[in-house]
Design a protein around this motif. Sequence first.
Motif, mmCIF file in Angstrom:
data_model
loop_
_atom_site.group_PDB
_atom_site.id
_atom_site.type_symbol
_atom_site.label_atom_id
_atom_site.label_comp_id
_atom_site.label_asym_id
_atom_site.label_seq_id
_atom_site.Cartn_x
_atom_site.Cartn_y
_atom_site.Cartn_z
ATOM 1 N N ARG A 25 0.784 -0.864 -0.217
ATOM 2 C CA ARG A 25 0.011 -0.185 -0.030
ATOM 3 C C ARG A 25 0.797 1.149 0.040
ATOM 4 O O ARG A 25 0.107 2.813 -0.705
ATOM 5 C CB ARG A 25 -0.948 -0.392 0.470
ATOM 6 N N LYS A 26 2.005 1.437 0.357
ATOM 7 C CA LYS A 26 2.811 2.015 0.295
ATOM 8 C C LYS A 26 3.614 2.927 -1.067
ATOM 9 O O LYS A 26 4.789 3.289 -0.346
ATOM 10 C CB LYS A 26 4.168 2.127 1.383
ATOM 11 N N GLY A 27 3.118 1.245 -1.542
ATOM 12 C CA GLY A 27 4.067 1.537 -2.690
ATOM 13 C C GLY A 27 4.868 1.029 -2.932
ATOM 14 O O GLY A 27 6.219 0.643 -4.340
ATOM 15 N N TYR A 28 6.024 -0.035 -2.455
ATOM 16 C CA TYR A 28 7.094 -0.756 -2.465
ATOM 17 C C TYR A 28 6.005 -1.871 -3.360
ATOM 18 O O TYR A 28 4.787 -2.630 -3.731
ATOM 19 C CB TYR A 28 7.215 -1.513 -1.024
ATOM 20 N N ARG A 29 7.548 -2.717 -4.028
ATOM 21 C CA ARG A 29 7.293 -4.238 -4.950
ATOM 22 C C ARG A 29 7.956 -5.878 -4.463
ATOM 23 O O ARG A 29 8.750 -5.191 -3.664
ATOM 24 C CB ARG A 29 8.938 -3.944 -5.940
ATOM 25 N N VAL A 30 6.786 -5.397 -3.562
ATOM 26 C CA VAL A 30 6.670 -7.033 -2.522
ATOM 27 C C VAL A 30 6.377 -7.838 -3.072
ATOM 28 O O VAL A 30 5.523 -8.109 -3.887
ATOM 29 C CB VAL A 30 5.099 -6.538 -1.081
ATOM 30 N N LEU A 31 6.933 -9.660 -2.734
ATOM 31 C CA LEU A 31 7.309 -10.614 -2.989
ATOM 32 C C LEU A 31 6.352 -11.437 -1.206
ATOM 33 O O LEU A 31 7.051 -11.337 -0.395
ATOM 34 C CB LEU A 31 7.753 -11.212 -3.925
ATOM 35 N N ALA A 32 5.218 -12.349 -1.885
ATOM 36 C CA ALA A 32 4.603 -12.691 -0.455
ATOM 37 C C ALA A 32 4.939 -14.056 -0.759
ATOM 38 O O ALA A 32 4.074 -14.661 -1.548
ATOM 39 C CB ALA A 32 3.835 -12.535 0.651
ATOM 40 N N VAL A 33 5.476 -15.330 -0.411
ATOM 41 C CA VAL A 33 5.712 -16.459 -0.751
ATOM 42 C C VAL A 33 4.697 -17.466 0.384
ATOM 43 O O VAL A 33 5.112 -17.194 1.461
ATOM 44 C CB VAL A 33 7.061 -17.142 -1.352
ATOM 45 N N ASP A 34 4.384 -19.109 0.505
ATOM 46 C CA ASP A 34 4.482 -20.112 1.340
ATOM 47 C C ASP A 34 3.749 -21.241 0.502
ATOM 48 O O ASP A 34 3.168 -21.394 -0.163
ATOM 49 C CB ASP A 34 2.644 -19.119 2.113
ATOM 50 N N ARG A 35 4.226 -22.025 1.919
ATOM 51 C CA ARG A 35 4.248 -22.747 1.020
ATOM 52 C C ARG A 35 2.599 -23.803 0.753
ATOM 53 O O ARG A 35 2.297 -24.224 0.372
ATOM 54 C CB ARG A 35 5.207 -24.145 1.897
ATOM 55 N N ALA A 36 2.038 -23.362 1.939
ATOM 56 C CA ALA A 36 0.777 -23.243 1.317
ATOM 57 C C ALA A 36 -0.373 -22.311 0.784
ATOM 58 O O ALA A 36 0.254 -21.679 0.215
ATOM 59 C CB ALA A 36 0.094 -22.921 2.998
ATOM 60 N N SER A 37 -1.791 -23.538 0.163
ATOM 61 C CA SER A 37 -2.326 -22.586 -0.908
ATOM 62 C C SER A 37 -3.833 -22.285 0.178
ATOM 63 O O SER A 37 -4.103 -22.640 1.324
ATOM 64 C CB SER A 37 -2.991 -23.083 -1.988
ATOM 65 N N PHE A 38 -3.908 -21.401 0.149
ATOM 66 C CA PHE A 38 -5.344 -20.523 0.371
ATOM 67 C C PHE A 38 -6.332 -20.900 0.122
ATOM 68 O O PHE A 38 -6.897 -20.822 -0.932
ATOM 69 C CB PHE A 38 -5.025 -18.870 1.015
ATOM 70 N N PRO A 39 -7.917 -20.948 0.774
ATOM 71 C CA PRO A 39 -7.865 -21.141 1.917
ATOM 72 C C PRO A 39 -7.014 -22.893 2.527
ATOM 73 O O PRO A 39 -7.367 -22.934 1.514
ATOM 74 C CB PRO A 39 -9.303 -21.158 2.836
ATOM 75 N N SER A 40 -6.454 -22.603 3.866
ATOM 76 C CA SER A 40 -5.960 -23.530 4.480
ATOM 77 C C SER A 40 -6.325 -23.572 6.032
ATOM 78 O O SER A 40 -6.099 -22.148 6.587
ATOM 79 C CB SER A 40 -4.914 -23.510 4.149
ATOM 80 N N ASP A 41 -5.839 -24.428 6.995
ATOM 81 C CA ASP A 41 -5.975 -24.328 8.144
ATOM 82 C C ASP A 41 -4.521 -23.724 8.402
ATOM 83 O O ASP A 41 -3.032 -25.002 8.138
ATOM 84 C CB ASP A 41 -6.824 -25.823 8.616
#
Length: 406
Positions: A25-41
């Motif tokens: 939201r502040k304009g930065y280039r962001v990558l977020a990674v997770d081994r899970a897929s969502f939705p998951s518990d």
Amino acid sequence: MGKAFDVIVVGARCAGSSTAMLLARKGYRVLAVDRASFPSDTVSTHILHPLGVAAVSRWGLLDRLIATGCPPIHTYAFDFGPFTIAGAPGTDQHPLAYCPRRTILDKLLVDAAAEAGAEIRQGFTVEEIMIEGGRAVGIKGRSKQGGSVTEHAAIIVGADGRHSMVSEAVQPEQYREKPPLLAGYYSYWSGLPMNGRLEIYSRDMRAFAAVPTHDDLTLVIAGWPYAEFAKNKQDIEGSYLKTIELAPAFAQRLRSATREAPFAGAAVPNYFRKPCGPGWALVGDAGYNRDFITAQGILDAFRDAELCASALDQSFSGARPFEDAMGEYQRTRDAQVGAMYDFTCELATLEPPPPELQQLLGAVHGNQAAMDGFARLNAGTISPTEFFAPDNVDAIFAAAASRATG
């Protein structure tokens, strides 16, 4: 070299998605990674205390959470056996708590991060945190479908939980450590209406709680000292139900309900980790963890996300050097959670309160303002230092004496 990012966030649940969203939201280039897929518990206490609700509101996401049908919680009730202390956990502006399923909350946050412009890679396994010259510079990993991928960024944020790969790679200082104190297991029950209440039952070396969540289900969690973890793990259901039977009225309610899921649980260590260093930062459980008895994890994750995103913004914008901005993040985090950390660790022993605390609890009972204060203490709305301040304690005892003579 792969596509360059300002920030790569490893882990995309409460702490990670929130951090990614705020930075994007502040304009930065962001990558977020997770081994899970969502939705998951994921194993969780689920509880979103009122200050966590306030954060969701600031982010413009509260209406979305409410629209999922998550039931509001207006009262925290603490049953000590001889008496119950019941109070309001929130503030005038944010009086309610919620207990969202993580399948729903985490997906909501992941979607919000993507909407903000962060790139989200689900089902992505990080295989290596790249360190060059003592500085974190990127990640190597792979998706379920593709081959090995390398990505670089100015900052790698570890939001990957207690067993953080980022933390393991950078080896931060760890301090104020305590071993696991409590083991707890929970499941979901239908036919157990809670009427907007979180109920917590404290008995000799045992505790359990019940709280309403999505789909007309109630989460019921029971715990015992960590010393009994291995023994009781041999019969989780039996140990769980024996704990519930220590409060016969609630046990009767539970016998009319139906368990709808297997048991899930854990025992966790207690620690602080230095949350920043050359090219890296830690948020959520990767940087700080305490026993789940006070259910502060989601609130802590949101607090870290806001503090860390603000500090990184100051560093990226040139307003402050990285070391100064992130050093303040660490100091602020530690100051805000320190007293709750100690209070939580004391509660997690499940030992009877010392005589002076028993006297104070007796004085709190029946004094609605004091009971509200006790609920807010346990919700993290106010600090233990505020509730246990001499002036507040004196006022509670004075009010009790006045009631006794009046």
